[in-house]
Enzyme design. Structure first.
Site, mmCIF file in Angstrom:
data_model
loop_
_atom_site.group_PDB
_atom_site.id
_atom_site.type_symbol
_atom_site.label_atom_id
_atom_site.label_comp_id
_atom_site.label_asym_id
_atom_site.label_seq_id
_atom_site.Cartn_x
_atom_site.Cartn_y
_atom_site.Cartn_z
ATOM 1 N N GLY A 123 -75.511 109.145 35.459
ATOM 2 C CA GLY A 123 -75.471 108.766 34.049
ATOM 3 C C GLY A 123 -74.141 108.210 33.589
ATOM 4 O O GLY A 123 -73.354 107.704 34.378
ATOM 5 N N SER A 124 -73.912 108.314 32.276
ATOM 6 C CA SER A 124 -72.746 107.676 31.654
ATOM 7 C C SER A 124 -71.443 108.357 32.047
ATOM 8 O O SER A 124 -71.379 109.571 32.207
ATOM 9 C CB SER A 124 -72.893 107.731 30.139
ATOM 10 N N THR A 125 -70.400 107.543 32.138
ATOM 11 C CA THR A 125 -69.073 108.061 32.447
ATOM 12 C C THR A 125 -68.516 108.913 31.307
ATOM 13 O O THR A 125 -67.552 109.640 31.506
ATOM 14 C CB THR A 125 -68.079 106.917 32.722
ATOM 15 N N VAL A 126 -69.129 108.823 30.124
ATOM 16 C CA VAL A 126 -68.708 109.677 29.013
ATOM 17 C C VAL A 126 -68.991 111.154 29.347
ATOM 18 O O VAL A 126 -68.408 112.065 28.770
ATOM 19 C CB VAL A 126 -69.415 109.238 27.697
ATOM 20 N N GLY A 127 -69.875 111.378 30.338
ATOM 21 C CA GLY A 127 -70.173 112.730 30.805
ATOM 22 C C GLY A 127 -68.928 113.542 31.144
ATOM 23 O O GLY A 127 -68.889 114.755 30.927
#
Lengths: 262, 401
Positions: free
Chosen positions: A61-65
């Protein structure tokens, strides 16, 4: 039992394991306020990972993870440690910036929910104190391009009705493994075989035991057929790649891989 | 992995916690991707700037880190520029951004600036502000800039995430793996294009190919049969990076590494114009755009001047908005064009774009010519736009009274 992996993020922590066999996205897949898995694609959906040792295959998923993990740490909803099959950038970055101990290259199928474990990421291992290791052998018998698999009967102690190679426990002080393997074949099938090679041991979990299975490859004579006893109900000579079509004991395919049959 | 004495000292915490943590991250990524050593980078581009994308979780991390660096007297060690924010930091009210968003956005911006990061706020740092040279090693986040730096310039960078790019800024190092190594820069598929795309078709081609190549497991395409301009390559690369995480491509006769890009016989795929026109039908939805948004990635000087030419002396329709996103650097060098567009009634935005600003609070439909924006804008969890995907000229015509 101690399982060795690879340090990703330093530190040590104790806790109860919660296992997700699939991949985990921290952005959108976890509610950071409550520390609860909300991704319906995950088996542990609806369960809390706060204060647990969170074991899952890998991140996605997103690198904001990465920032979500940091936020969980600050809100006391983060796992105390992370164990991955194979680490990737998002979760690794999140663990490091948050100071959460993390290791990877651990076979998470050896862990069970609620195992009480100690993760020592500095040294790259996880201890599962209440789980013992026992040794066993599994012999795959080959005849030209086929290998023998046997269906375990309903009267055996474990893995009833599943397909396996010839197998047996090793007791302490037992003779050497290769002799034990030949003896086991003779007891279970009345066949006299020659051991050709052995493979790297494989670990498999069975309740509070981790079996260390030592694989052996044996060669049968052309016209020889097994005589099975109460331990088995059927046998088949199969092409190695057909193993995936059978309901086998855990990791029989890995046994065959380590014997270079697959 | 080999670490020098100085690197060991950084990892052990002798230079403080900010450096130690950054070093731990770089080393861990090096281990994951089996790097043999760390190498110095000549510049960094950090992502994770827009409050819309990183939220409170990111804001908290960046402020904490900035605080720690301040206490320990640390700044970034190499030239570091930053990605766009969620708003034009001067004109946010005109954009319709609310005060709470603006305040949080400014906290992120100030935290980065306090670390010594240049307030560039652009996804096109390669225009004037952070211009890499051929062969230089970089640690850039922002997938479209990564693609441009690797492919068009021939510099070397992996696709970094927000934390790893920041860690490289603080240490001046990255792990040597992936696109830093010659062998990983070879093409693994040939794409033969049998028509002559205009810039609009390049954006569509990129949008199409990114997902197609990813499904095929291909990472480095080699294009044959096209002669793209720099603007075309920006559009192509940004779209491929968005739909398929392509970080490097080669164009026969055009990009700097094309001559050494092919070693073996490679699979060849052919793309014709019909296939791209068909693909566009899925990108270009049937809606009347309330906003026309150009500049994803941020418009170049040529693109900005082209728009100015088209709207010069004309009047904007009352019911539609025109946004043109550019970097501060490009706007300052083209004040005349900016004035023409603003006299027309358009908004020339610095520091931000339609993808990373909260446009969903104000608009439901947007017209774009970007293959990257066409991918992100319709996402339910992100921008929720009905997207018209049209050529630049059509879009500008839509907004002229």
């Amino acid at each position: 039992m101690r399982l060795y992996g690879r340090k990703i993020s330093s530190g040590q922590a104790k806790g109860d394991v919660i296992i997700e066999p699939g991949a985990v996205s921290f952005l959108g897949g976890i509610d950071p306020e409550e520390g609860v898995v909300v991704d319906s694609a995950n088996q542990v959906s609806g369960q809390s990972i706060a204060g647990k040792v969170f074991a899952f295959s890998t991140g996605k998923g997103s690198t904001v993870g990465s920032y979500v993990i940091y936020r969980m740490k600050k809100s006391d909803t983060a796992p105390v440690a992370i164990i991955n099959g194979s680490a990737e950038t998002i979760v690794a970055s999140g663990a490091i910036i948050s100071g959460i101990p993390m290791i990877d290259r651990i076979d998470i199928s050896l862990l069970r929910n609620c195992d009480s474990v100690m993760v020592n990421a500095d040294e790259g291992y996880v201890d599962i104190p209440r789980v013992r290791v026992k040794d066993a052998i599994t012999v795959m018998i080959r005849k030209s391009d086929r290998v023998l698999i046997l269906k375990r009967s309903e009267r055996v102690g474990s893995c009833k009705g599943r397909w396996a190679g010839v197998s047996g426990h090793i007791e302490k002080g037992d003779e050497n493994m290769e002799e034990r393997a030949m003896k086991e074949v003779e007891e279970e099938t009345k066949m006299r075989v020659k051991i050709i090679r052995s493979g790297e041991p494989i670990l498999a979990r069975d309740r509070s035991v981790i079996w260390r299975i030592h694989p052996f490859l044996a060669e049968a004579k052309r016209d020889e057929e097994p005589e099975i006893d109460w331990e088995h109900s059927k046998y088949r000579w199969i092409k190695p790649e057909e193993v995936y079509d059978f309901n086998t004991v855990p990791k029989l395919d890995k046994v065959m891989e380590n014997l270079k049959l697959l | 992995m080999y670490l020098s004495n100085e690197q060991e000292r950084m990892l052990s915490g002798e230079e403080g916690e900010a450096v130690r943590k950054a070093m731990e991250l770089i080393v861990a990524l090096g281990k994951i991707y089996e790097a043999e050593r760390l190498i110095p980078v000549s510049s960094v581009q950090v992502s994770g700037v827009s409050y819309k994308t990183i939220g409170d979780a990111g804001l908290e991390f960046i402020e904490d880190y900035a605080e720690m660096m301040k206490k320990e007297g640390k700044k970034v060690r190499v030239k570091t520029t930053m990605n766009p924010a969620g708003m034009d930091i001067e004109k946010w009210q005109v954009m319709g951004v609310d005060r709470e968003f603006a305040e949080k956005q400014m906290r992120i911006y100030k935290a980065y600036v306090s670390m010594g990061i240049e307030p560039s706020l652009t996804c096109t740092p390669y225009y004037f502000v952070n211009v890499p040279k051929f062969g230089e090693h970089l640690a850039w986040a922002e997938s479209s800039a990564v693609s441009y730096a690797n492919s068009v310039i021939g510099a070397r960078t992996n696709r970094e995430g927000g934390p790893s790019a920041l860690a490289s800024a603080i240490t001046g190092l990255t792990a040597e793996y992936g696109l830093h190594l010659e062998e990983n820069r070879k093409a693994d598929v040939v794409v033969e294009v049998d028509f002559n795309p205009d810039s609009y078709l390049y954006a569509a081609l990129g949008n199409h190919l990114g997902s197609l190549l990813s499904k095929m497991g291909k990472k480095v395409p080699y294009f044959r049969g096209i002669k793209p301009s720099e603007d075309d390559m920006k559009a192509l690369g940004a779209a491929m990076a968005a739909t398929g995480s392509i970080a490097l491509y080669h164009v026969e006769g055009t990009t700097p590494e094309w001559k050494n890009a092919i070693d073996d016989d490679l699979e060849v795929i052919k793309v014709d114009e019909l296939e791209i026109r068909e693909h566009i039908k899925g990108m270009d939805r049937d809606c009347e755009p309330e906003l026309i948004a150009i500049g994803c990635p941020h418009a170049s000087e040529r693109e900005l001047r082209r728009i100015a030419e088209m709207v010069k002396g004309r009047r904007k329709r009352e019911d539609k908005e025109l946004w043109v996103s550019v970097s501060r650097a490009v706007a300052e060098r083209n004040k005349d064009a900016v004035r023409v567009i603003e006299d027309f009634g358009g908004l020339v935005l610095r520091d931000t774009c339609m993808v990373v600003s909260p446009i969903e609070k104000r608009f439901r439909s947007t017209g774009v010519n970007s293959g990257k924006a066409a991918y992100y804008l319709p996402k339910e969890s992100f921008c929720r736009q009905c997207v018209r995907f049209r050529p630049l000229e059509d879009l500008v015509r839509m907004v002229i009274a």
